[in-house]
Design a protein around this motif. Structure first.
Motif, PDB file in Angstrom:
ATOM      1  N   LEU A 122       1.889 -32.142  11.159  1.00  0.00           N
ATOM      2  CA  LEU A 122       0.936 -32.015  12.265  1.00  0.00           C
ATOM      3  C   LEU A 122      -0.327 -31.249  11.889  1.00  0.00           C
ATOM      4  CD1 LEU A 122       3.483 -30.931  15.032  1.00  0.00           C
ATOM      5  CD2 LEU A 122       2.527 -33.218  14.696  1.00  0.00           C
ATOM      6  N   PHE A 123      -0.231 -30.398  10.845  1.00  0.00           N
ATOM      7  CA  PHE A 123      -1.301 -29.440  10.597  1.00  0.00           C
ATOM      8  C   PHE A 123      -1.863 -29.528   9.180  1.00  0.00           C
ATOM      9  CE2 PHE A 123       1.724 -27.648  13.673  1.00  0.00           C
ATOM     10  CZ  PHE A 123       0.902 -27.611  14.792  1.00  0.00           C
TER      11      PHE A 123
ATOM     12  N   GLN B   7       5.146 -20.934  11.139  1.00  0.00           N
ATOM     13  CA  GLN B   7       5.147 -21.502  12.486  1.00  0.00           C
ATOM     14  C   GLN B   7       4.865 -22.998  12.450  1.00  0.00           C
ATOM     15  OE1 GLN B   7       6.347 -19.568  14.716  1.00  0.00           O
ATOM     16  NE2 GLN B   7       6.333 -21.156  16.257  1.00  0.00           N
ATOM     17  N   ALA B   8       3.977 -23.428  11.548  1.00  0.00           N
ATOM     18  CA  ALA B   8       3.670 -24.855  11.418  1.00  0.00           C
ATOM     19  C   ALA B   8       4.920 -25.631  11.003  1.00  0.00           C
ATOM     20  CB  ALA B   8       2.554 -25.064  10.391  1.00  0.00           C
ATOM     21  N   LYS B   9       5.685 -25.101  10.058  1.00  0.00           N
ATOM     22  CA  LYS B   9       6.913 -25.771   9.615  1.00  0.00           C
ATOM     23  C   LYS B   9       7.914 -25.911  10.759  1.00  0.00           C
ATOM     24  CE  LYS B   9       6.824 -24.772   4.682  1.00  0.00           C
ATOM     25  NZ  LYS B   9       7.453 -24.036   3.591  1.00  0.00           N
ATOM     26  N   LYS B  10       8.017 -24.880  11.585  1.00  0.00           N
ATOM     27  CA  LYS B  10       8.928 -24.958  12.738  1.00  0.00           C
ATOM     28  C   LYS B  10       8.503 -26.061  13.702  1.00  0.00           C
ATOM     29  CE  LYS B  10      10.316 -21.425  15.063  1.00  0.00           C
ATOM     30  NZ  LYS B  10      10.384 -20.164  15.795  1.00  0.00           N
ATOM     31  N   LEU B  11       7.227 -26.108  14.016  1.00  0.00           N
ATOM     32  CA  LEU B  11       6.723 -27.106  14.953  1.00  0.00           C
ATOM     33  C   LEU B  11       6.835 -28.516  14.368  1.00  0.00           C
ATOM     34  CD1 LEU B  11       3.577 -25.142  16.192  1.00  0.00           C
ATOM     35  CD2 LEU B  11       5.673 -25.583  17.495  1.00  0.00           C
TER      36      LEU B  11
ATOM     37  N   THR C  67       0.379 -16.958  20.045  1.00  0.00           N
ATOM     38  CA  THR C  67      -1.051 -16.965  19.720  1.00  0.00           C
ATOM     39  C   THR C  67      -1.286 -17.822  18.474  1.00  0.00           C
ATOM     40  OG1 THR C  67      -1.151 -14.670  20.518  1.00  0.00           O
ATOM     41  CG2 THR C  67      -3.086 -15.508  19.351  1.00  0.00           C
ATOM     42  N   ILE C  68      -0.410 -17.671  17.480  1.00  0.00           N
ATOM     43  CA  ILE C  68      -0.527 -18.479  16.260  1.00  0.00           C
ATOM     44  C   ILE C  68      -0.377 -19.960  16.601  1.00  0.00           C
ATOM     45  CG2 ILE C  68       0.577 -19.036  14.057  1.00  0.00           C
ATOM     46  CD1 ILE C  68       1.124 -16.017  13.755  1.00  0.00           C
ATOM     47  N   GLU C  69       0.594 -20.289  17.444  1.00  0.00           N
ATOM     48  CA  GLU C  69       0.777 -21.684  17.863  1.00  0.00           C
ATOM     49  C   GLU C  69      -0.490 -22.226  18.519  1.00  0.00           C
ATOM     50  OE1 GLU C  69       4.219 -22.791  20.165  1.00  0.00           O
ATOM     51  OE2 GLU C  69       5.512 -21.563  18.897  1.00  0.00           O
TER      52      GLU C  69
END
Length: 133
Positions: free
Chosen positions: A93-94, A81-85, A120-122
């Motif tokens: 970002l993270f 999810q971090a890679k997508k964002l 929720t993970i986001e």
């Protein structure tokens, strides 16, 4: 061939005939006492990756013995999810070191009625894993 270190969790569950709990406990570890049991072994190369982090030992045994399915969220779900964002923003970002603590926090605080989803993970990525810069 090079060796790699693997970590495991092993659960044995089953039944034994006994007069009381104390006797049953003694019978379980005795290899000569007849018993019906099965062993579940979960193997991972990732240290600290929770297997069933939001379940107590007895709950795990009950679910396994009743053949219930458990949904397991892992550090890799945070990474995905971090890679997508980050791809959408074009920058890092993270802080990856914060994924495991955020995962445990998410599971500890989850609402069992609503469950856990990608959103929720986001939320936990933004609340617990943002880089300092």
């Amino acid at each position: 061939m090079s060796s790699k270190k693997f970590h495991f969790v092993k659960y044995e569950f089953g039944s034994v005939e006994a007069g009381n709990g104390k006797e049953a406990s003694a019978f379980i570890v005795n290899p000569f006492i007849p018993k019906e049991s099965q062993v579940l072994v979960l193997v991972s190369q990732n240290v600290g990756t929770p297997v069933f982090p939001n379940l107590e030992h007895q709950e795990i045994i009950e679910r396994i013995s009743n053949l219930e399915t458990a949904i397991i969220w892992k550090e890799s779900d945070f990474e995905f999810q971090a890679k997508k964002l980050e791809a959408a923003e074009g920058e890092t970002l993270f802080d990856r070191k914060k994924f495991i603590p955020a995962l445990y926090e998410m599971i500890k605080n989850h609402n069992p009625v609503e469950g856990i989803s990608v959103s929720t993970i986001e939320k936990y990525l933004h609340a617990f894993c943002k880089t300092d810069s």
